[in-house]
Design a protein around this motif. Structure first.
Motif, PDB file in Angstrom:
ATOM      1  N   LYS A 263      53.891  18.898  54.251  1.00 27.06           N
ATOM      2  CA  LYS A 263      55.080  19.727  54.372  1.00 27.06           C
ATOM      3  C   LYS A 263      54.673  21.179  54.109  1.00 27.06           C
ATOM      4  N   LEU A 264      55.565  22.109  54.411  1.00 21.68           N
ATOM      5  CA  LEU A 264      55.227  23.526  54.307  1.00 21.68           C
ATOM      6  C   LEU A 264      54.787  23.896  52.892  1.00 21.68           C
ATOM      7  N   TRP A 265      55.536  23.474  51.888  1.00 26.53           N
ATOM      8  CA  TRP A 265      55.179  23.842  50.521  1.00 26.53           C
ATOM      9  C   TRP A 265      53.920  23.113  50.065  1.00 26.53           C
ATOM     10  N   GLU A 266      53.678  21.925  50.625  1.00 30.61           N
ATOM     11  CA  GLU A 266      52.470  21.179  50.261  1.00 30.61           C
ATOM     12  C   GLU A 266      51.214  21.847  50.806  1.00 30.61           C
ATOM     13  N   ARG A 267      51.350  22.596  51.882  1.00 32.71           N
ATOM     14  CA  ARG A 267      50.182  23.282  52.433  1.00 32.71           C
ATOM     15  C   ARG A 267      49.606  24.260  51.414  1.00 32.71           C
ATOM     16  N   PHE A 268      50.473  24.939  50.684  1.00 34.07           N
ATOM     17  CA  PHE A 268      49.990  25.895  49.687  1.00 34.07           C
ATOM     18  C   PHE A 268      49.533  25.198  48.408  1.00 34.07           C
ATOM     19  N   VAL A 269      50.331  24.259  47.941  1.00 38.77           N
ATOM     20  CA  VAL A 269      50.029  23.596  46.666  1.00 38.77           C
ATOM     21  C   VAL A 269      48.782  22.727  46.786  1.00 38.77           C
ATOM     22  N   LEU A 270      48.723  21.906  47.829  1.00 41.33           N
ATOM     23  CA  LEU A 270      47.584  20.999  47.960  1.00 41.33           C
ATOM     24  C   LEU A 270      46.306  21.725  48.328  1.00 41.33           C
ATOM     25  N   ALA A 271      46.418  22.876  48.978  1.00 42.76           N
ATOM     26  CA  ALA A 271      45.207  23.653  49.249  1.00 42.76           C
ATOM     27  C   ALA A 271      44.611  24.160  47.934  1.00 42.76           C
ATOM     28  N   ALA A 272      45.478  24.569  47.014  1.00 42.17           N
ATOM     29  CA  ALA A 272      44.983  25.033  45.717  1.00 42.17           C
ATOM     30  C   ALA A 272      44.433  23.882  44.882  1.00 42.17           C
ATOM     31  N   LEU A 273      45.023  22.692  45.027  1.00 45.71           N
ATOM     32  CA  LEU A 273      44.589  21.533  44.246  1.00 45.71           C
ATOM     33  C   LEU A 273      43.463  20.758  44.915  1.00 45.71           C
ATOM     34  N   ARG A 274      43.168  21.098  46.175  1.00 46.92           N
ATOM     35  CA  ARG A 274      42.155  20.393  46.973  1.00 46.92           C
ATOM     36  C   ARG A 274      42.476  18.904  47.064  1.00 46.92           C
ATOM     37  N   ALA A 275      43.713  18.627  47.414  1.00 44.02           N
ATOM     38  CA  ALA A 275      44.152  17.235  47.533  1.00 44.02           C
ATOM     39  C   ALA A 275      44.601  16.972  48.965  1.00 44.02           C
ATOM     40  N   GLN A 276      44.764  15.695  49.294  1.00 44.68           N
ATOM     41  CA  GLN A 276      45.204  15.274  50.622  1.00 44.68           C
ATOM     42  C   GLN A 276      46.449  14.401  50.482  1.00 44.68           C
ATOM     43  N   VAL A 277      47.215  14.317  51.578  1.00 44.12           N
ATOM     44  CA  VAL A 277      48.410  13.490  51.588  1.00 44.12           C
ATOM     45  C   VAL A 277      48.142  12.305  52.508  1.00 44.12           C
ATOM     46  N   TYR A 278      48.453  11.102  52.010  1.00 41.18           N
ATOM     47  CA  TYR A 278      48.281   9.879  52.800  1.00 41.18           C
ATOM     48  C   TYR A 278      49.601   9.120  52.834  1.00 41.18           C
ATOM     49  N   ARG A 279      49.776   8.300  53.883  1.00 37.25           N
ATOM     50  CA  ARG A 279      50.962   7.461  54.019  1.00 37.25           C
ATOM     51  C   ARG A 279      50.519   6.028  54.248  1.00 37.25           C
ATOM     52  N   CYS A 280      51.183   5.125  53.542  1.00 34.66           N
ATOM     53  CA  CYS A 280      50.924   3.707  53.718  1.00 34.66           C
ATOM     54  C   CYS A 280      51.716   3.222  54.937  1.00 34.66           C
ATOM     55  N   ARG A 281      51.078   2.507  55.833  1.00 31.70           N
ATOM     56  CA  ARG A 281      51.781   2.021  57.027  1.00 31.70           C
ATOM     57  C   ARG A 281      52.654   0.801  56.727  1.00 31.70           C
ATOM     58  N   ASP A 282      52.387   0.143  55.630  1.00 34.84           N
ATOM     59  CA  ASP A 282      53.192  -1.035  55.294  1.00 34.84           C
ATOM     60  C   ASP A 282      54.493  -0.641  54.578  1.00 34.84           C
ATOM     61  N   CYS A 283      54.389   0.120  53.499  1.00 32.68           N
ATOM     62  CA  CYS A 283      55.592   0.474  52.728  1.00 32.68           C
ATOM     63  C   CYS A 283      56.141   1.856  53.103  1.00 32.68           C
ATOM     64  N   ARG A 284      55.446   2.611  53.953  1.00 28.22           N
ATOM     65  CA  ARG A 284      55.870   3.910  54.467  1.00 28.22           C
ATOM     66  C   ARG A 284      55.993   4.995  53.388  1.00 28.22           C
ATOM     67  N   LYS A 285      55.395   4.789  52.233  1.00 30.87           N
ATOM     68  CA  LYS A 285      55.463   5.792  51.167  1.00 30.87           C
ATOM     69  C   LYS A 285      54.269   6.733  51.263  1.00 30.87           C
ATOM     70  N   ARG A 286      54.537   7.996  50.894  1.00 35.39           N
ATOM     71  CA  ARG A 286      53.498   9.007  50.887  1.00 35.39           C
ATOM     72  C   ARG A 286      52.965   9.179  49.470  1.00 35.39           C
ATOM     73  N   HIS A 287      51.693   9.526  49.362  1.00 32.34           N
ATOM     74  CA  HIS A 287      51.121   9.812  48.049  1.00 32.34           C
ATOM     75  C   HIS A 287      49.978  10.806  48.203  1.00 32.34           C
ATOM     76  N   TRP A 288      49.714  11.502  47.112  1.00 28.85           N
ATOM     77  CA  TRP A 288      48.648  12.490  47.093  1.00 28.85           C
ATOM     78  C   TRP A 288      47.381  11.838  46.560  1.00 28.85           C
ATOM     79  N   VAL A 289      46.252  12.222  47.144  1.00 27.15           N
ATOM     80  CA  VAL A 289      44.966  11.693  46.702  1.00 27.15           C
ATOM     81  C   VAL A 289      44.058  12.882  46.392  1.00 27.15           C
ATOM     82  N   GLY A 290      43.360  12.812  45.277  1.00 30.51           N
ATOM     83  CA  GLY A 290      42.388  13.834  44.922  1.00 30.51           C
ATOM     84  C   GLY A 290      42.903  14.910  43.989  1.00 30.51           C
ATOM     85  N   VAL A 291      44.058  14.702  43.407  1.00 29.13           N
ATOM     86  CA  VAL A 291      44.600  15.704  42.491  1.00 29.13           C
ATOM     87  C   VAL A 291      44.000  15.471  41.105  1.00 29.13           C
TER      88      VAL A 291
END
Length: 113
Positions: A17-45
């Motif tokens: 998302k737009l705000w995640e582009r700034f926050v996750l760039a600073a945290l060096r994290a990625q966003v992933y989505r599970c195809r089974d439960c459709r939930k999003r989560h951050w990895v690498g924070v």
């Protein structure tokens, strides 16, 4: 990699998302989505670094705010007019006691006031 919610292996990268582009760039994290439960989560924070950075920012803002308030108060104190001490009250001279009263009795006030 597994989904932290349902432990599925079917995970794909998700758009940020737009705000995640700034926050996750600073945290060096990625966003992933599970195809089974459709939930999003951050990895690498690294949450320890996030908490430490947040505390440093809060303390720095508090110190800067305290310095600004103290500086403003100092200006107010310097700009305030000097307070002149009030003059002492004038003590009325004692009236002579009318004849016939005991020495510590109250003297009635004159009627002309």
């Amino acid at each position: 990699m597994q989904c932290p919610y349902c432990q599925s292996d079917d995970i794909t990268r998700s758009r940020r998302k737009l705000w995640e582009r700034f926050v996750l760039a600073a945290l060096r994290a990625q966003v992933y989505r599970c195809r089974d439960c459709r939930k999003r989560h951050w990895v690498g924070v690294e949450w320890g670094a996030v908490i430490l950075g947040s505390l440093v920012v809060v303390v720095a803002v508090g110190i800067v705010g305290a310095v600004i308030v103290a500086h403003r108060n100092q200006k107010v104190i310097e700009a305030a007019p000097r307070v002149i001490a009030p003059r002492p009250r004038r003590i009325r001279p004692l009236q002579p006691l009318p004849p016939g009263l005991p020495p510590h009795a109250r003297v009635p006030a004159p009627a002309d006031k």
